[in-house]
Design a protein around this motif. Sequence first.
Motif, mmCIF file in Angstrom:
data_model
loop_
_atom_site.group_PDB
_atom_site.id
_atom_site.type_symbol
_atom_site.label_atom_id
_atom_site.label_comp_id
_atom_site.label_asym_id
_atom_site.label_seq_id
_atom_site.Cartn_x
_atom_site.Cartn_y
_atom_site.Cartn_z
ATOM 1 N N PRO A 98 80.447 84.678 92.459
ATOM 2 C CA PRO A 98 80.685 83.929 93.638
ATOM 3 C C PRO A 98 81.814 82.735 93.319
ATOM 4 C CG PRO A 98 78.326 84.122 93.596
ATOM 5 C CD PRO A 98 79.115 84.743 92.258
ATOM 6 N N ASP A 99 82.539 82.280 94.217
ATOM 7 C CA ASP A 99 83.397 81.243 94.256
ATOM 8 C C ASP A 99 82.585 80.116 94.680
ATOM 9 O OD1 ASP A 99 85.570 79.636 93.666
ATOM 10 O OD2 ASP A 99 86.741 80.132 95.484
ATOM 11 N N THR A 100 82.115 79.208 93.807
ATOM 12 C CA THR A 100 81.379 78.023 94.257
ATOM 13 C C THR A 100 81.472 76.792 93.151
ATOM 14 O OG1 THR A 100 79.148 77.279 94.683
ATOM 15 C CG2 THR A 100 79.389 78.891 93.066
ATOM 16 N N ASP A 101 81.404 75.695 93.576
ATOM 17 C CA ASP A 101 81.387 74.382 92.854
ATOM 18 C C ASP A 101 80.193 74.303 92.144
ATOM 19 O OD1 ASP A 101 83.981 74.069 93.389
ATOM 20 O OD2 ASP A 101 83.650 72.337 95.219
ATOM 21 N N ASP A 102 79.211 74.955 92.737
ATOM 22 C CA ASP A 102 77.702 74.767 91.981
ATOM 23 C C ASP A 102 77.838 75.515 90.760
ATOM 24 O OD1 ASP A 102 76.689 73.139 94.232
ATOM 25 O OD2 ASP A 102 75.869 74.756 95.139
ATOM 26 N N THR A 103 76.763 75.089 89.805
ATOM 27 C CA THR A 103 76.792 75.783 88.413
ATOM 28 C C THR A 103 76.032 77.104 88.605
ATOM 29 O OG1 THR A 103 76.443 73.696 87.312
ATOM 30 C CG2 THR A 103 75.298 75.379 86.309
ATOM 31 N N LEU A 104 76.680 78.251 88.340
ATOM 32 C CA LEU A 104 76.061 79.564 88.514
ATOM 33 C C LEU A 104 74.659 79.803 87.600
ATOM 34 C CD1 LEU A 104 79.036 81.724 88.614
ATOM 35 C CD2 LEU A 104 77.893 80.888 90.587
ATOM 36 N N LEU A 105 73.566 80.128 88.256
ATOM 37 C CA LEU A 105 72.353 80.644 87.448
ATOM 38 C C LEU A 105 72.235 82.082 87.652
ATOM 39 C CD1 LEU A 105 69.743 80.660 86.214
ATOM 40 C CD2 LEU A 105 68.773 79.795 88.422
ATOM 41 N N ILE A 106 72.726 82.755 86.847
ATOM 42 C CA ILE A 106 72.842 84.431 86.683
ATOM 43 C C ILE A 106 71.514 85.114 86.137
ATOM 44 C CG2 ILE A 106 74.082 86.414 86.044
ATOM 45 C CD1 ILE A 106 76.407 84.523 85.670
ATOM 46 N N ARG A 107 70.956 85.879 86.820
ATOM 47 C CA ARG A 107 69.764 86.361 86.582
ATOM 48 C C ARG A 107 70.322 88.033 85.833
ATOM 49 N NH1 ARG A 107 65.173 89.276 90.425
ATOM 50 N NH2 ARG A 107 63.856 90.121 88.676
ATOM 51 N N THR A 108 69.505 88.298 84.490
ATOM 52 C CA THR A 108 70.049 89.370 83.907
ATOM 53 C C THR A 108 68.996 90.134 83.664
ATOM 54 O OG1 THR A 108 69.751 88.156 81.601
ATOM 55 C CG2 THR A 108 71.981 88.115 82.862
ATOM 56 N N ASP A 109 67.694 89.599 83.753
ATOM 57 C CA ASP A 109 66.493 90.588 83.445
ATOM 58 C C ASP A 109 65.820 90.879 84.799
ATOM 59 O OD1 ASP A 109 63.422 90.704 83.021
ATOM 60 O OD2 ASP A 109 64.223 90.811 80.847
ATOM 61 N N TYR A 110 65.495 92.093 84.998
ATOM 62 C CA TYR A 110 65.034 92.547 86.290
ATOM 63 C C TYR A 110 63.521 93.104 86.031
ATOM 64 C CZ TYR A 110 68.894 91.027 88.683
ATOM 65 O OH TYR A 110 69.922 90.459 89.419
ATOM 66 N N SER A 111 62.905 92.906 84.808
ATOM 67 C CA SER A 111 61.574 93.465 84.544
ATOM 68 C C SER A 111 60.502 92.763 85.074
ATOM 69 C CB SER A 111 61.558 93.386 82.949
ATOM 70 O OG SER A 111 61.461 92.160 82.656
ATOM 71 N N ASP A 112 60.410 91.651 85.760
ATOM 72 C CA ASP A 112 59.205 91.077 86.335
ATOM 73 C C ASP A 112 59.491 90.124 87.403
ATOM 74 O OD1 ASP A 112 56.921 89.620 86.688
ATOM 75 O OD2 ASP A 112 56.526 89.368 84.656
ATOM 76 N N GLN A 113 59.363 90.682 88.554
ATOM 77 C CA GLN A 113 59.726 89.944 89.866
ATOM 78 C C GLN A 113 58.739 88.574 90.067
ATOM 79 O OE1 GLN A 113 62.397 90.538 91.705
ATOM 80 N NE2 GLN A 113 61.729 88.980 93.353
ATOM 81 N N ALA A 114 57.685 88.747 89.727
ATOM 82 C CA ALA A 114 56.767 87.542 89.525
ATOM 83 C C ALA A 114 57.345 86.574 88.847
ATOM 84 C CB ALA A 114 55.406 87.901 89.380
ATOM 85 N N ALA A 115 57.592 86.889 87.609
ATOM 86 C CA ALA A 115 58.322 85.823 86.666
ATOM 87 C C ALA A 115 59.397 85.192 87.156
ATOM 88 C CB ALA A 115 58.461 86.399 85.266
ATOM 89 N N TRP A 116 60.368 85.997 87.749
ATOM 90 C CA TRP A 116 61.677 85.271 88.303
ATOM 91 C C TRP A 116 61.099 84.532 89.556
ATOM 92 C CZ3 TRP A 116 66.335 84.392 88.302
ATOM 93 C CH2 TRP A 116 67.305 84.249 89.231
ATOM 94 N N GLN A 117 60.103 85.040 90.446
ATOM 95 C CA GLN A 117 59.857 83.880 91.249
ATOM 96 C C GLN A 117 59.372 82.643 90.993
ATOM 97 O OE1 GLN A 117 60.726 84.160 94.742
ATOM 98 N NE2 GLN A 117 61.769 86.163 94.178
ATOM 99 N N ALA A 118 58.704 82.712 89.881
ATOM 100 C CA ALA A 118 58.254 81.403 89.322
ATOM 101 C C ALA A 118 59.173 80.660 88.580
ATOM 102 C CB ALA A 118 56.817 82.003 88.136
ATOM 103 N N LEU A 119 60.115 81.179 88.164
ATOM 104 C CA LEU A 119 61.345 80.555 87.606
ATOM 105 C C LEU A 119 62.165 80.005 88.551
ATOM 106 C CD1 LEU A 119 63.476 81.301 84.684
ATOM 107 C CD2 LEU A 119 64.566 80.971 86.804
ATOM 108 N N LEU A 120 62.254 80.604 89.804
ATOM 109 C CA LEU A 120 63.042 80.139 90.621
ATOM 110 C C LEU A 120 62.450 78.609 91.387
ATOM 111 C CD1 LEU A 120 64.634 83.023 92.786
ATOM 112 C CD2 LEU A 120 65.750 81.322 91.471
ATOM 113 N N THR A 121 61.001 79.063 91.548
ATOM 114 C CA THR A 121 60.318 77.759 92.011
ATOM 115 C C THR A 121 60.344 76.362 91.141
ATOM 116 O OG1 THR A 121 58.711 79.244 93.132
ATOM 117 C CG2 THR A 121 58.033 76.992 92.556
#
Length: 157
Positions: A5-28
Amino acid sequence: MKNLPDTDDTLLIRTDYSDQAAWQALLTAVTTPNKNGFLANVHVVDDVAYSDLTTEQAVSVARARGDLLIVADTAALTGPEMPLLAVLPFDEDDDYDEDDEYDEDEDEDDDDETKHEHGELRVIATELWSIENNISLANMDWEDFVNAADEGVFRGF
């Protein structure tokens, strides 16, 4: 690789898709302001097209953008502190690397030495705001965070 994406914000790129609950915890953790109201200004890239993005590819993306890049990789999603990978490309005129002091006598044309063209540092999810805000606004230098890191992980000041 798919265009980011073209954005001025810092990109946070998810590269691991093994654990959706862990991803949600990280996002929180990343999207919850700290006790003083500080929050990382990130644009989340949650697209399986970036699954298993290598560090080298992340560095290439960061260099192309010229900005700080944050990677939510396997280490971030499996570690108890959620240590994200922060990658910062250095400007061509920077005559230092993260381990050495500036050396006026350093021969920039010496091909025998490997010159660091970027910095890498782990940052726990709850402290991402500190690196993102201060690097993006040029309030602090990368070395400030590297020097404050414990065993390669920034946990705050």
